[in-house]
Motif scaffolding. Sequence first.
Motif, PDB file in Angstrom:
ATOM      1  N   GLY A   7       0.592  -1.234   0.043  1.00 25.20           N
ATOM      2  CA  GLY A   7       0.057   0.001  -0.078  1.00 25.20           C
ATOM      3  C   GLY A   7       0.843   1.175   0.067  1.00 25.20           C
ATOM      4  O   GLY A   7       0.470   2.281   0.518  1.00 25.20           O
ATOM      5  N   LEU A  32       4.665  -2.940  -2.740  1.00 20.93           N
ATOM      6  CA  LEU A  32       3.548  -3.889  -3.520  1.00 20.93           C
ATOM      7  C   LEU A  32       2.178  -3.220  -3.341  1.00 20.93           C
ATOM      8  O   LEU A  32       1.689  -2.982  -1.956  1.00 20.93           O
ATOM      9  N   LYS A  34      -1.892  -2.263  -5.189  1.00 25.11           N
ATOM     10  CA  LYS A  34      -2.812  -2.796  -6.514  1.00 25.11           C
ATOM     11  C   LYS A  34      -3.167  -1.637  -7.073  1.00 25.11           C
ATOM     12  O   LYS A  34      -3.572  -1.921  -8.220  1.00 25.11           O
ATOM     13  N   GLY A  39      -4.701   4.342  -4.728  1.00 19.01           N
ATOM     14  CA  GLY A  39      -3.342   4.334  -4.865  1.00 19.01           C
ATOM     15  C   GLY A  39      -2.714   5.258  -5.972  1.00 19.01           C
ATOM     16  O   GLY A  39      -3.363   5.022  -7.211  1.00 19.01           O
ATOM     17  N   ALA A  82      -5.089  -1.183   2.283  1.00 19.12           N
ATOM     18  CA  ALA A  82      -6.163  -1.198   3.128  1.00 19.12           C
ATOM     19  C   ALA A  82      -7.323  -0.451   2.192  1.00 19.12           C
ATOM     20  O   ALA A  82      -6.767   0.332   1.649  1.00 19.12           O
ATOM     21  N   SER A 122      -2.598  -0.214  11.809  1.00 19.99           N
ATOM     22  CA  SER A 122      -3.934  -0.197  12.406  1.00 19.99           C
ATOM     23  C   SER A 122      -4.248   1.207  12.643  1.00 19.99           C
ATOM     24  O   SER A 122      -3.467   2.144  12.196  1.00 19.99           O
TER      25      SER A 122
END
Length: 332
Positions: A7, A32, A34, A39, A82, A122
């Motif tokens: 992320g 890494l 997506k 993003g 996330a 978190s």
Amino acid sequence: MRLLVTGGCGFIGSNFIRLVLEEHSEDEVLNLDKLTYAGNPENLRDVEGDPRYSFQQGDICDADDVGKAFAWNPDMVINFAAETHVDRSITSPEDFVKTDVLGTYRLLEQVREMGVRFMQISTDEVYGSISEGSFSEESPLQPNSPYAASKAGADLLVRSYVRTYGIDAVIARSSNNYGPYQYPEKVIPLFVTNLLEGRRVPLYGEGRNIRDWLYVRDNCRGLDLVLRSGQSGEAYNVGAGQEKTNLELTRAILEIMGKGEESIQNVPDRLGHDLRYSVETSKIKALGWSPRMDFESGLQRTVQWYRDHAAWWEPIKSGEFRRYYAEKYGDI
Ligand SMILES: NC(=O)c1ccc[n+]([C@@H]2O[C@H](COP(=O)([O-])OP(=O)(O)OC[C@H]3O[C@@H](n4cnc5c(N)ncnc54)[C@H](O)[C@@H]3O)[C@@H](O)[C@H]2O)c1
């Protein structure tokens, strides 16, 4: 150290990667990501040419993508990836359960196999709302939104992998971040860029909700410290102790930008909107961390960054975001 960061093309991940490359000259980073709507490769354009930085487009829920990233042989894995927007978790919770819970599970499985250190990024939202005082790391997790619940699910998985399989892992629970490169669906960049566009700002309810605002660079220094010095199996809260109601925050933005209260448009409150988040931070302070940026300077600096980087946010606001915004706020 070889750090696998997931992320890293998002808001905090990109600030974290920049900090690591600046402050740890021996470290290498594989990012890494997506590349979901949140993003943005532009967030790391300035480090793309650094030989210590590399990028792999991939999904943390996909075992092949994760396996390929771990084949790079990281020493540590830091999971920022996330779905992060509470409002979107209310309309599309499934994406959150998938990425935030299943994605964390996929990473943990590889961590278990390869014996590398893991850090879960978190949020203070896992504790739920507190009207007085502050949550410690021992407080029960009582999440109230699908976003917070999926993040809490990930935290519990991490805990279980430490207890059951003996993996080396830490958790950091940060309060609300603000600063450069934050996607303009979140309140501070949304309000600042709306005002720069000559629009009003949509304020939930009466603006009574309270958040603790942490400058992103301060957060990243804290995360870096927990990564390298935190005790395995432990969680660490990260907060600035700079609590503001949303109305106070809005007024501070309006003042910096020379706008009046006529720029505020009250809109119906978010469903299940937590009133107040607050975390107790003595544990991370004992490791040697404290926030450096006061709220007023951080907000000034942040507003200036969005003023100077219209070329970064204008394409975002005219893309996917425009439809999302119009459905939500109409012509505000
Ligand atoms: N922003 C805050 O104030 C805040 C506060 C506390 C904790 N956090 C946590 O910090 C982390 C980063 O938050 P952010 O604000 O930078 O988020 P963001 O939404 O800006 O970025 C998320 C990044 O994750 C990537 N991503 C999403 N799904 C993915 C998947 N399945 N596989 C790989 N990559 C994927 C996206 O492409 C994007 O680059 C999150 O875990 C969030 O829960 C954020």
